[in-house]
Enzyme design. Structure first.
Site, short mmCIF file in Angstrom:
data_model
loop_
_atom_site.label_atom_id
_atom_site.label_comp_id
_atom_site.label_asym_id
_atom_site.label_seq_id
_atom_site.Cartn_x
_atom_site.Cartn_y
_atom_site.Cartn_z
N LYS A 158 -32.92 -27.07 14.69
CA LYS A 158 -33.26 -28.28 15.46
C LYS A 158 -34.77 -28.33 15.72
O LYS A 158 -35.40 -29.37 15.57
CB LYS A 158 -32.49 -28.30 16.79
CG LYS A 158 -31.00 -28.60 16.59
CD LYS A 158 -30.17 -28.33 17.84
CE LYS A 158 -28.67 -28.47 17.53
NZ LYS A 158 -27.80 -28.12 18.65
N GLN A 162 -28.16 -25.43 24.52
CA GLN A 162 -27.28 -24.98 23.44
C GLN A 162 -26.01 -24.33 24.01
O GLN A 162 -26.10 -23.45 24.86
CB GLN A 162 -28.04 -24.00 22.52
CG GLN A 162 -27.27 -23.58 21.29
CD GLN A 162 -27.02 -24.72 20.29
OE1 GLN A 162 -27.86 -25.60 20.11
NE2 GLN A 162 -25.86 -24.71 19.67
N ASP A 188 -28.09 -34.93 23.94
CA ASP A 188 -26.82 -34.49 23.36
C ASP A 188 -25.69 -35.46 23.72
O ASP A 188 -24.61 -35.39 23.13
CB ASP A 188 -26.45 -33.09 23.89
CG ASP A 188 -26.72 -31.99 22.86
OD1 ASP A 188 -26.82 -32.31 21.67
OD2 ASP A 188 -26.82 -30.82 23.28
#
Ligand code: NAD
Length: 291
Positions: free
Chosen positions: A52, A96, A119
């Site tokens: 990412k 994460q 997200d």
């Protein structure tokens, strides 16, 4: 049979984003900035976060990687999150998952400022998605919708079976594909671990989205001719012939399913790369909303 090429499509999307970043820079506007928080030393998570951050560099974003040790307390992580919420330089950030067991994941996701939640996991953004309001769509489902749209896979009025009801993949996929939108208007069935007649359902499906995390679960005898297959699964299988000691397997038994499919995503190179591209797209949106 057409391969839904996530690698190529994500590269296209990344170049579109890179162009937009150049325009923003030329106009003297702020460069989008993504931060990624990782707690602990999980190998797969580190790989994902690394990819990412690298993708951010590729499109010209700024990025910050926040690496915290496994023993980080919930309070310390929440303090870090508050810092990211109030730091105007950061447009969006991700935490994460999974987090170490001693940290309450739900509490952490709730603490993320919804306007920086690229997200799309915050309840506010999940609610906005369900109500078809502008929001950050969760990156994996967003990537699948984009892939279906760009390849003009017919979805309107089609029977879709989504296998898996997780908050990050199965559930949002089922919501999005049932909505009145591009790659939507489908009749959706959500199957899960308690589903009793799965094969009956998949044999009747025009599109199967497979997101359960069991390697090569969906086999050729479970689908009809002309089906579209979206394989979300990524499982590491021990393989001593590989340099890193494992190979990646999807949730679909490609050899038996692909010959019957009209469209199919490969693993790797299907849904995975799209997820990263859409995270970048959400970050661009977050940056543009602020400037
Ligand atoms: P999860 O473990 O949270 O959920 C799995 C779901 O599958 C559950 O809802 C469960 O009810 C269902 N399930 C389990 N066994 C089943 C069975 N026998 N029949 C029917 N349903 C069953 O998983 P997740 O987080 O949604 O991830 C699923 C897979 O997708 C994993 O392999 C994960 O690594 C992968 N993934 C890939 C990406 C990507 O970018 N490509 C992103 C997220 C997840």
């Amino acid at each position: 049979m057409t391969i839904l090429d996530g690698k190529k499509t994500s590269a296209d999307i990344k170049s579109e984003i890179a162009e937009r970043v150049k325009e923003l820079k030329a106009k003297g506007k702020k460069t989008p900035h993504l931060a990624a928080v990782i707690v602990g030393n999980d190998g797969a998570s580190k790989t994902y976060v690394g990819a990412k951050v690298k993708a951010c560099e590729l499109v010209g974003f700024e990025s910050t990687l926040v690496e915290l040790p496994e023993e980080t307390t919930e309070a310390a992580l929440l303090a870090k999150i508050e810092e990211l919420n109030t730091n105007d330089a950061i447009d969006g950030y991700i935490v994460q998952l999974p987090l170490p067991k001693h940290i309450d994941e739900h509490k952490v996701l709730l603490a993320v400022d919804a306007t920086k939640d690229v997200d799309g996991f915050h309840p506010t953004n999940v609610g906005r998605m369900a109500l078809e309001l502008p929001t950050f769509l969760p990156a994996t489902p967003y990537g699948i919708m984009e892939l279906l749209e760009r390849y003009q896979v017919p979805t309107s009025g089609k029977n879709v079976v989504v296998i898996g009801r997780s908050h990050i993949v199965g559930r949002p996929m089922s919501i999005l594909m049932s909505q009145r939108r591009a790659a939507g208007d489908a009749t959706v069935t959500v199957a899960h671990s308690r589903t009793e007649n799965l094969k009956e359902l998949t044999l009747n499906a025009d599109i199967v989205v497979v997101a359960l995390g069991v390697a090569e679960f969906l086999t050729g005898d479970m689908v009809k001719e002309g089906v579209t297959i979206i394989d979300v699964g990524i499982t590491r299988i021990k393989d001593d012939s590989k340099k890193n000691g494992f190979r990646l397997a999807g949730d679909v038994h490609f050899e038996s399913v692909a010959p019957k499919a009209e469209f199919i995503t490969p693993v790797p190179g299907g849904v995975g790369p799209m997820t990263i591209a859409m995270l970048l797209k959400n970050t661009l949106l977050a940056g543009e909303q602020k400037s």
